[in-house]
Design an enzyme around this catalytic site. Structure first.
Site, PDB file in Angstrom:
ATOM      1  N   LYS A 116       0.920  -1.120   0.017  1.00 43.78           N
ATOM      2  CA  LYS A 116       0.153   0.076  -0.034  1.00 43.78           C
ATOM      3  C   LYS A 116       0.910   1.226   0.010  1.00 43.78           C
ATOM      4  O   LYS A 116       0.369   2.188  -0.606  1.00 43.78           O
ATOM      5  CB  LYS A 116      -1.083  -0.193   1.298  1.00 43.78           C
ATOM      6  CG  LYS A 116      -1.901  -1.054   0.862  1.00 43.78           C
ATOM      7  CD  LYS A 116      -3.307  -1.240   1.809  1.00 43.78           C
ATOM      8  CE  LYS A 116      -4.314  -2.154   1.540  1.00 43.78           C
ATOM      9  NZ  LYS A 116      -3.712  -3.473   1.744  1.00 43.78           N
TER      10      LYS A 116
HETATM   11  C1  LIG Z   1      -4.371  -4.532   1.142  1.00 46.16           C
HETATM   12  C2  LIG Z   1      -3.532  -5.670   0.842  1.00 46.16           C
HETATM   13  C3  LIG Z   1      -4.029  -6.572   0.005  1.00 46.16           C
HETATM   14  C4  LIG Z   1      -5.161  -6.798  -0.968  1.00 46.16           C
HETATM   15  O1  LIG Z   1      -5.005  -5.616  -1.762  1.00 46.16           O
HETATM   16  P1  LIG Z   1      -6.549  -5.058  -2.807  1.00 46.16           P
HETATM   17  O2  LIG Z   1      -5.994  -4.122  -3.467  1.00 46.16           O
HETATM   18  O3  LIG Z   1      -7.393  -4.896  -1.577  1.00 46.16           O
HETATM   19  O4  LIG Z   1      -6.943  -6.189  -3.528  1.00 46.16           O
HETATM   20  C5  LIG Z   1      -3.069  -7.942  -0.224  1.00 46.16           C
HETATM   21  N1  LIG Z   1      -2.027  -7.913   0.770  1.00 46.16           N
HETATM   22  C6  LIG Z   1      -1.675  -7.219   1.446  1.00 46.16           C
HETATM   23  C7  LIG Z   1      -0.447  -7.290   2.309  1.00 46.16           C
HETATM   24  C8  LIG Z   1      -2.646  -5.711   1.536  1.00 46.16           C
HETATM   25  O5  LIG Z   1      -2.014  -5.219   2.652  1.00 46.16           O
END
Ligand SMILES: *Cc1c(COP(=O)(O)O)cnc(C)c1O
Length: 480
Positions: A116
């Protein structure tokens, strides 16, 4: 470039207008009016660019209301080796020697060790820039069960014109996640530990957002995963991964993506629509398999909160995938009326639908490249173990879900890039369960849990959060 709502009843707007917004006024999600097509000449020119300049090239196709020089300065300030674990590639590709043809695309070298950061770090700089131009301020109110909150706080810390009020369930995040958020000492960051569960936090945020007077008066905004700018920033690493995995621009590549809210893989879908030679987009879920069910059967069946499993890949524990509306809009040939029927309030059970008999659904694989699968806790342990044995790499639990599903879809001659969405260091409990030892921590995190923590505890009451926000905004506006 103008942006449209997937439900077709909101006015088209420019990038800077939707930057600070979540949902469109008609309840839909914003998408660009068309996907720019990349030419062979562009791909050739982009192949050897540093990540920050590649980001600028791609983003400038979607952003025409920020001068090119300013945008370049923003991407160069964001995507530095110093901020992303010291590797100048920013998203380094690591082959998995035990799984021929497979490699990890490292998206988790930013400050919070999860993918993120890739978008949120840019968002922090974009917000600061846009607010300064408008002489405006923004108070970000959010709820987190872990990764999103820390990514937002590390992106917004110390930014002019921005305050963050982040609600989290008191005592329910992992010690690592708690320490990561609560040890921030920046005065514009407010950690609020709510005496309740994550849903209580989310309900408080929703209640405040539904109070339009309060929202306007205190300039409340969000940074949730439906924000278009986050998606736009995520398109970039699909290109960067492609260039590292290939020697020429006509070789196909597949991507496997651990998915929850469908934000990450939606960016892959957009990269493919722009003309990047992506063969397959492999969607992986954990036990919360609403997306796997949709891609296999055409039935979209959001779950109730009580039906949502708490798993060892917690950032994928979702009951409905907010970004999927964007993909369905494209799948239905951008028919906003039909999208509104499926997701909007007009139907008796909004957001529940069955496209299995629809001709559009037949194109989900051959036309759009999607395949899917799911993973369980036992699969996760087994995968972490086998990747450690075969390749000497310790993957985190979310990445393990994607490796498990990717193995079912590898094809000879087509590199399979698995997106590494977190580092194993964030989830030591499950790693110990899988391989009997602790994952390594990157430099700089050794004393994390011993740092002083700063947070307030609050009951799950809407008036309490409103008063806290109002008091702190007023005091800081008066006292500086
Ligand atoms: C947020 C997240 C996901 C999922 O991603 P999306 O964009 O919501 O599909 C997968 N792995 C980790 C470690 C995350 O923080």
């Amino acid at each position: 470039m103008r942006y449209l709502s997937t439900r077709g009843e909101a006015a088209a707007r420019g990038f800077s207008d939707i930057l600070l917004e979540g949902l469109a006024p008609d309840g839909g999600l914003y998408l660009p009016e068309r996907y720019p097509q990349v030419s062979a000449e562009q791909l050739a020119r982009w192949r050897d660019l540093p990540y920050a300049d590649l980001a600028c090239e791609i983003l400038s196709l979607y952003i025409d209301d920020i001068p090119a020089d300013d945008l370049r300065a923003l991407t160069r300030a964001t995507y530095t080796a110093a901020a992303f674990g010291g590797d100048p590639r920013i998203v380094p590709l690591k082959p998995l020697v035990g799984d021929p043809g497979m490699a990890l695309l490292g998206l988790s070298n930013g400050p919070t060790l999860a993918f993120k950061d890739m978008a949120m770090q840019l968002l922090g700089n974009l917000f600061e820039y846009a607010l300064a131009r408008r002489h405006a301020e923004l108070n970000i109110l959010g709820a987190t069960s872990g990764d999103t909150g820390s990514a937002a706080e590390y992106a917004m810390r110390g930014k002019r014109g921005i305050r963050v009020f982040m609600l989290s369930p008191f005592g329910k995040m992992s010690p690592f996640q708690t320490a990561q958020m609560f040890s921030l000492a920046d005065p514009n960051i407010h950690n609020i530990a709510v005496q309740g569960v994550f849903d209580d936090c989310q309900d408080m945020v929703k209640a405040v957002s539904n109070d339009l007077d309060f929202k306007r008066r205190w300039r409340i905004g969000t940074v949730n995963s439906i924000n278009w700018a986050r998606l736009a920033a995520q398109i970039v690493y699909y290109f960067a991964g492609y260039f590292q995995a290939t020697r020429s621009n006509d070789e196909p590549v597949s991507f496997a993506v651990p998915s929850g809210n469908f934000g990450n893989i939606c960016a892959g879908h957009i990269a493919r629509m722009m003309g990047l030679p992506i063969r397959r987009l492999v969607l992986a879920t954990n036990e919360n398999d609403v997306l796997d069910e949709f891609f296999r059967t055409g039935v979209y069946r959001p779950r109730a909160s009580a039906e949502t499993h708490h798993t060892s890949s917690p950032s994928m524990d979702i009951s409905k995938a907010s970004n999927v509306e964007r993909f369905v809009f494209d799948l239905l040939g951008r028919d906003a009326g039909r999208t509104a029927d499926l997701f909007g309030p007009r139907l008796a059970r909004p957001g529940f639908f069955d496209l299995s008999a629809d001709p559009a659904f037949a194109r989900i694989g051959a036309g759009f490249g999607f395949v899917s699968g799911s993973s369980t806790h036992a699969d996760r342990l087994q995968t972490i173990r086998s990747v450690a044995q075969g390749s000497g790499v310790i993957v985190d639990t979310h990445t393990a879900d994607a490796v498990k599903v990717a193995r079912e879809f590898v094809e000879p001659g087509v590199p399979m890039l698995v997106l590494e969405t977190a580092l194993a260091a964030k989830f030591p409990e499950t790693i110990r369960e899988a391989i009997g030892r602790d994952p390594e921590r990157p430099a700089g995190f050794d004393d994390l849990e011993r740092r002083p923590q700063r947070f307030v505890v609050m009951p799950p009451e809407i008036d309490a959060i409103k008063e806290y926000v109002a008091t702190h905004c007023a005091a800081e506006a008066a006292g500086g």
